[in-house]
Design a protein around this motif. Structure first.
Motif, PDB file in Angstrom:
ATOM      1  N   ALA A  40      41.765  37.651  37.728  1.00  0.00           N
ATOM      2  CA  ALA A  40      43.158  37.266  37.994  1.00  0.00           C
ATOM      3  C   ALA A  40      43.928  38.543  38.256  1.00  0.00           C
ATOM      4  O   ALA A  40      43.568  39.599  37.718  1.00  0.00           O
ATOM      5  N   SER A  41      45.011  38.436  39.026  1.00  0.00           N
ATOM      6  CA  SER A  41      45.826  39.636  39.228  1.00  0.00           C
ATOM      7  C   SER A  41      46.313  40.130  37.868  1.00  0.00           C
ATOM      8  O   SER A  41      46.379  41.330  37.617  1.00  0.00           O
ATOM      9  N   GLY A  42      46.594  39.203  36.965  1.00  0.00           N
ATOM     10  CA  GLY A  42      47.110  39.560  35.643  1.00  0.00           C
ATOM     11  C   GLY A  42      46.093  40.222  34.715  1.00  0.00           C
ATOM     12  O   GLY A  42      46.466  40.707  33.650  1.00  0.00           O
ATOM     13  N   TYR A  43      44.827  40.249  35.082  1.00  0.00           N
ATOM     14  CA  TYR A  43      43.828  40.895  34.211  1.00  0.00           C
ATOM     15  C   TYR A  43      43.730  42.401  34.492  1.00  0.00           C
ATOM     16  O   TYR A  43      43.012  43.119  33.793  1.00  0.00           O
ATOM     17  N   ASP A  44      44.437  42.835  35.555  1.00  0.00           N
ATOM     18  CA  ASP A  44      44.446  44.257  35.912  1.00  0.00           C
ATOM     19  C   ASP A  44      43.048  44.846  36.066  1.00  0.00           C
ATOM     20  O   ASP A  44      42.812  45.996  35.676  1.00  0.00           O
ATOM     21  N   ASN A  45      42.126  44.058  36.586  1.00  0.00           N
ATOM     22  CA  ASN A  45      40.789  44.620  36.808  1.00  0.00           C
ATOM     23  C   ASN A  45      40.182  44.172  38.148  1.00  0.00           C
ATOM     24  O   ASN A  45      38.967  44.261  38.334  1.00  0.00           O
ATOM     25  N   GLU A  46      41.035  43.712  39.063  1.00  0.00           N
ATOM     26  CA  GLU A  46      40.489  43.239  40.346  1.00  0.00           C
ATOM     27  C   GLU A  46      39.755  44.355  41.102  1.00  0.00           C
ATOM     28  O   GLU A  46      38.718  44.093  41.727  1.00  0.00           O
ATOM     29  N   ALA A  47      40.277  45.579  41.046  1.00  0.00           N
ATOM     30  CA  ALA A  47      39.637  46.676  41.795  1.00  0.00           C
ATOM     31  C   ALA A  47      38.214  46.893  41.278  1.00  0.00           C
ATOM     32  O   ALA A  47      37.268  47.087  42.057  1.00  0.00           O
ATOM     33  N   SER A  48      38.058  46.826  39.961  1.00  0.00           N
ATOM     34  CA  SER A  48      36.732  47.044  39.378  1.00  0.00           C
ATOM     35  C   SER A  48      35.788  45.884  39.674  1.00  0.00           C
ATOM     36  O   SER A  48      34.597  46.085  39.900  1.00  0.00           O
ATOM     37  N   VAL A  49      36.325  44.660  39.681  1.00  0.00           N
ATOM     38  CA  VAL A  49      35.493  43.497  40.008  1.00  0.00           C
ATOM     39  C   VAL A  49      34.985  43.634  41.448  1.00  0.00           C
ATOM     40  O   VAL A  49      33.798  43.450  41.729  1.00  0.00           O
ATOM     41  N   GLY A  50      35.893  43.999  42.361  1.00  0.00           N
ATOM     42  CA  GLY A  50      35.492  44.174  43.767  1.00  0.00           C
ATOM     43  C   GLY A  50      34.451  45.277  43.910  1.00  0.00           C
ATOM     44  O   GLY A  50      33.458  45.116  44.630  1.00  0.00           O
ATOM     45  N   GLN A  51      34.672  46.371  43.193  1.00  0.00           N
ATOM     46  CA  GLN A  51      33.715  47.488  43.258  1.00  0.00           C
ATOM     47  C   GLN A  51      32.337  47.046  42.760  1.00  0.00           C
ATOM     48  O   GLN A  51      31.304  47.346  43.372  1.00  0.00           O
ATOM     49  N   ALA A  52      32.327  46.309  41.653  1.00  0.00           N
ATOM     50  CA  ALA A  52      31.049  45.846  41.083  1.00  0.00           C
ATOM     51  C   ALA A  52      30.322  44.936  42.075  1.00  0.00           C
ATOM     52  O   ALA A  52      29.095  45.032  42.236  1.00  0.00           O
ATOM     53  N   ILE A  53      31.065  44.064  42.732  1.00  0.00           N
ATOM     54  CA  ILE A  53      30.434  43.162  43.713  1.00  0.00           C
ATOM     55  C   ILE A  53      29.824  43.988  44.853  1.00  0.00           C
ATOM     56  O   ILE A  53      28.672  43.780  45.237  1.00  0.00           O
ATOM     57  N   ARG A  54      30.589  44.950  45.356  1.00  0.00           N
ATOM     58  CA  ARG A  54      30.082  45.764  46.475  1.00  0.00           C
ATOM     59  C   ARG A  54      28.857  46.578  46.069  1.00  0.00           C
ATOM     60  O   ARG A  54      27.937  46.762  46.847  1.00  0.00           O
TER      61      ARG A  54
END
Ligand code: NAD
Length: 276
Positions: A46-60
């Motif tokens: 969620a945008s509110g979890y403040d971890n979207e950048a890391s989730v995207g990085q992990a997926i890539r």
């Protein structure tokens, strides 16, 4: 893995991985990569979890192709209230470093704003940048409200659900409306509530019978009910444990015994009375 078929025909794993509370940076990147390695193909942020950048990085960095991962993110309440839904969505995509998400949902039904937000999500869906759109923490009356103007039915409704809050009437209402049920805090979320759930006789008995942990029994119960579930853990052993639920089945009677634990007890906020 077992799958749900959403109302627009796309498939979503019934078991996914929740990332609430994983800190942006090494913790989130490594934990999500570990979960993908362990077999999870659906991630809930969620945008509110403040971890979207890391989730995207992990997926890539996972080595698994993007189209094999089902990624959900959510519209924050502040952006829902300000009406900047499209900009918030684009900002999520940019932080994730992705050009589409599989599912975009409103996080909470903010009074006076969620009807308009739903129409903005419909536009996002039509743009092709979200393969499905849905809602979270909606009660039947919230669904009735957006129904007055919707041209697209939400793919799912993500709500608190566990053995002490089974959500039977809400989920029946969702299914009647062709909206898939999804559970957040499937393991009870907070420790004291979880401990009471896990100590329930209906669960400890099944854990012993099947040689599984209480968490595995609860997650399997979600699967038997066809409820999409997204347990969270930062602990590698538990991440694996929570995925290892596809080698046994509960009987309908055993599932009903877990249903009977319901006491309509929330561990999280009330969707009709929250202040954030
Ligand atoms: P959860 O029920 O998944 O419980 C998580 C806690 O249970 C963990 O912190 C961990 O301590 C413990 N745990 C995990 N696996 C275990 C195991 N095998 N044995 C013993 N303990 C175990 O709760 P949650 O994190 O609140 O919910 C899951 C996900 O749902 C979140 O990460 C988030 O993605 C989503 N969520 C959404 C909303 C919403 O408003 N839409 C709200 C809360 C959570």
């Amino acid at each position: 893995m077992k799958y749900a078929i959403l109302n627009n025909g796309i498939i979503m794993p019934l078991l996914g991985f929740g990332v609430y509370g994983l800190a942006e940076g090494e913790q989130c990147v490594n934990t999500v990569k570990f979960a993908i390695e362990a077999g999870y193909r659906s991630i809930d942020t969620a945008s509110g979890y403040d971890n979207e950048a890391s989730v995207g990085q992990a997926i890539r960095e996972s080595g698994v192709s993007r189209d094999e991962i089902f990624l959900t993110t959510k519209l924050g309440n502040g952006d829902q209230r300000s009406g900047g839904v499209q900009a918030a969505f684009e900002a999520s995509l940019s932080r994730l470093g992705l050009d589409y998400v599989d599912l975009y949902i409103t996080h909470w039904p903010c009074k006076g704003y969620y009807e308009k937000a739903w129409l903005a999500l419909e536009k996002i869906y039509k743009s092709g940048k979200a393969r499905a759109v849905g809602v979270s923490n909606f009660q039947p009356h919230h669904i009735e409200d957006i129904k007055k103007t919707w041209t697209i039915i939400p793919a799912l409704n993500q709500v608190e659900m566990h053995p002490f809050l089974t959500q039977k009437p809400l989920f029946a209402f969702c299914r009647e409306n062709n909206i898939a049920p999804q559970a957040w805090s499937p393991l009870g979320g907070n420790r004291p509530l979880q401990e009471r759930i896990f100590a329930s006789e209906a669960i400890t008995r099944l854990a012993e019978k099947y040689g599984k942990s209480p968490a595995q029994i609860v997650l399997r119960w979600n699967i038997e009910l066809g409820v999409i579930t997204i347990p969270k853990s930062a602990n590698p052993a538990r991440i694996k444990e929570n995925f290892n639920i596809f080698d046994f089945e509960l009987t309908p009677e055993e599932a009903a015994n877990i249903d009977a634990l319901n006491r309509d007890e929330r561990g999280g906020p009330d969707p009709d009375n929250f202040n954030f």
